[in-house]
Design a protein around this motif. Structure first.
Motif, PDB file in Angstrom:
ATOM      1  N   VAL A 126       0.865  -1.181   0.000  1.00  0.00           N
ATOM      2  CA  VAL A 126       0.000   0.000   0.000  1.00  0.00           C
ATOM      3  C   VAL A 126       0.897   1.224   0.000  1.00  0.00           C
ATOM      4  O   VAL A 126       1.788   1.353   0.843  1.00  0.00           O
ATOM      5  CB  VAL A 126      -0.920   0.025   1.238  1.00  0.00           C
ATOM      6  CG1 VAL A 126      -1.648   1.363   1.337  1.00  0.00           C
ATOM      7  CG2 VAL A 126      -1.913  -1.119   1.183  1.00  0.00           C
ATOM      8  N   ILE A 127       0.649   2.083  -0.966  1.00  0.00           N
ATOM      9  CA  ILE A 127       1.440   3.305  -1.091  1.00  0.00           C
ATOM     10  C   ILE A 127       0.591   4.487  -0.664  1.00  0.00           C
ATOM     11  O   ILE A 127      -0.492   4.709  -1.208  1.00  0.00           O
ATOM     12  CB  ILE A 127       1.905   3.484  -2.551  1.00  0.00           C
ATOM     13  CG1 ILE A 127       2.885   2.363  -2.897  1.00  0.00           C
ATOM     14  CG2 ILE A 127       2.534   4.850  -2.777  1.00  0.00           C
ATOM     15  CD1 ILE A 127       2.943   2.056  -4.343  1.00  0.00           C
ATOM     16  N   LYS A 128       1.058   5.221   0.319  1.00  0.00           N
ATOM     17  CA  LYS A 128       0.387   6.466   0.690  1.00  0.00           C
ATOM     18  C   LYS A 128       1.195   7.605   0.084  1.00  0.00           C
ATOM     19  O   LYS A 128       2.435   7.580   0.136  1.00  0.00           O
ATOM     20  CB  LYS A 128       0.341   6.629   2.215  1.00  0.00           C
ATOM     21  CG  LYS A 128      -0.529   5.602   2.908  1.00  0.00           C
ATOM     22  CD  LYS A 128      -0.741   5.976   4.370  1.00  0.00           C
ATOM     23  CE  LYS A 128      -1.596   4.927   5.060  1.00  0.00           C
ATOM     24  NZ  LYS A 128      -1.970   5.323   6.432  1.00  0.00           N
ATOM     25  N   ALA A 129       0.498   8.574  -0.483  1.00  0.00           N
ATOM     26  CA  ALA A 129       1.230   9.653  -1.154  1.00  0.00           C
ATOM     27  C   ALA A 129       0.518  10.982  -1.024  1.00  0.00           C
ATOM     28  O   ALA A 129      -0.699  11.050  -0.854  1.00  0.00           O
ATOM     29  CB  ALA A 129       1.431   9.306  -2.625  1.00  0.00           C
ATOM     30  N   LYS A 130       1.323  12.041  -1.118  1.00  0.00           N
ATOM     31  CA  LYS A 130       0.826  13.413  -1.063  1.00  0.00           C
ATOM     32  C   LYS A 130       0.925  13.994  -2.475  1.00  0.00           C
ATOM     33  O   LYS A 130       1.911  13.763  -3.183  1.00  0.00           O
ATOM     34  CB  LYS A 130       1.746  14.194  -0.121  1.00  0.00           C
ATOM     35  CG  LYS A 130       1.242  15.562   0.286  1.00  0.00           C
ATOM     36  CD  LYS A 130       2.205  16.159   1.308  1.00  0.00           C
ATOM     37  CE  LYS A 130       2.205  17.680   1.217  1.00  0.00           C
ATOM     38  NZ  LYS A 130       0.877  18.293   1.268  1.00  0.00           N
TER      39      LYS A 130
END
Lengths: 208, 208
Positions: A126-130
């Motif tokens: 799971v990639i969390k990104a801004k």
């Protein structure tokens, strides 16, 4: 301009179909169709299977580009293989794309993608990104699968009483699959609609 | 304002999913989901099966209203049964609808709807109509089934190598059905895309 993903129709908590472009450490460009979940006006998450070029590139570069498009060719070419080099802009978005936003990774989490009926054992990250910048060249809404699935379910609903038992089972299978996806990616209204179709199928004597 | 159906994304020669509202000679309101083909900037045709309330009302009144919406509830309620009376505006459009246009019948032609795989023997009437007024309350594009079907086809394409033979046959059946509809209602680009997926499936050894 303040970044707000709602400007391309992306609502918090819902998943949209996009084409993510990435760069390898050697500078090779890659494009892949990826479902992106909006988690806020300037944040997203996505789950990507291990072993994919997109994931390797994101892990090494810590950044990627999300392309928002309705172009059937871009979804098709990036699914079948990769986009030819000429399709990429210098900044690694897709040339002449309706809209794109750049993302910086804020977190990477090991995950098993349990919701997928086929690849349920596969390991994913799971990639969390801004979102760091957002360009809109043409007014567009990011593609969400729910409404299309609802329309197909309604088409099948109008036919289910006219077909033989085998075809009825096929339609019921299609219904269950559509319901699963709509409950995952659809709006409250779309979820309510598929639930009403279920009640109506039961009323007709089917086991959806 | 000049009438131009392209203002709700309707292109000549393509079919869109709408909710048609009609009035019976006794003043009873009816709503039904109907595919409408745009034949020009102020003209449409649609095929409607004999025996339906919509067809009876259109034949008797020679006019009808085409409601353009993305509201899942309106498509669902009008498919399952009918819209409650309170959903209708005085002018017989749907209350608070994104957009609607009024049509006058110019021609009624007997037809057999050959393209439908289930109802192929059913008699239908082709209705040709002229748009006499068009109201847009909210910017919206009329729903077309092709892009949703293409996305679902691509999702299945990414899974077909991972499943057993029975599930592969299921995906190939889904592919053929999607191809049939996309070739009927899709844009040239969408038709090209589904053709490319077919070539790719053949390359992989499948018989799509």
């Amino acid at each position: 301009m303040e970044i707000n993903l709602s400007s391309v129709g992306m609502e918090k908590g819902r998943q949209y179909e996009t084409v993510i472009t990435t760069l390898s450490p050697e500078g090779k460009r890659n494009a892949a169709p990826i479902g992106v979940i909006c988690t806020g006006k300037d944040s997203i998450i996505c789950r990507i299977f291990k072993g994919s070029t997109t994931l390797e590139n994101i892990i090494s570069q810590k950044e990627f580009t999300v392309n928002i498009t309705e172009n059937p060719q871009l979804f098709t070419l990036s699914t079948i293989d990769n986009l030819p080099e000429t399709y990429f802009d210098e900044n690694n978005s897709i040339k002449n794309i309706e809209s794109y936003f750049k993302c910086e990774v804020t977190d990477l989490i090991e995950a098993v993608k349990r919701s997928d009926p086929i690849k349920s054992d596969s390991k994913a990250i799971v990639i969390k990104a801004k979102v760091t910048s957002h360009v809109i060249n043409k007014n567009i809404k990011a593609i969400n699968r729910a409404m299309g699935l609802l329309i197909e379910t309604l088409v099948n609903f109008t036919r289910i009483d006219m077909v033989d038992e085998k075809q009825q089972e096929y339609y019921l299978g299609r219904f269950r699959e559509a319901k699963r996806v709509i409950n995952k990616v659809g709006s409250k209204e779309e979820q309510k609609a598929i639930h009403e179709i279920k009640k109506e199928l039961i009323k007709k004597g089917y086991s959806p």
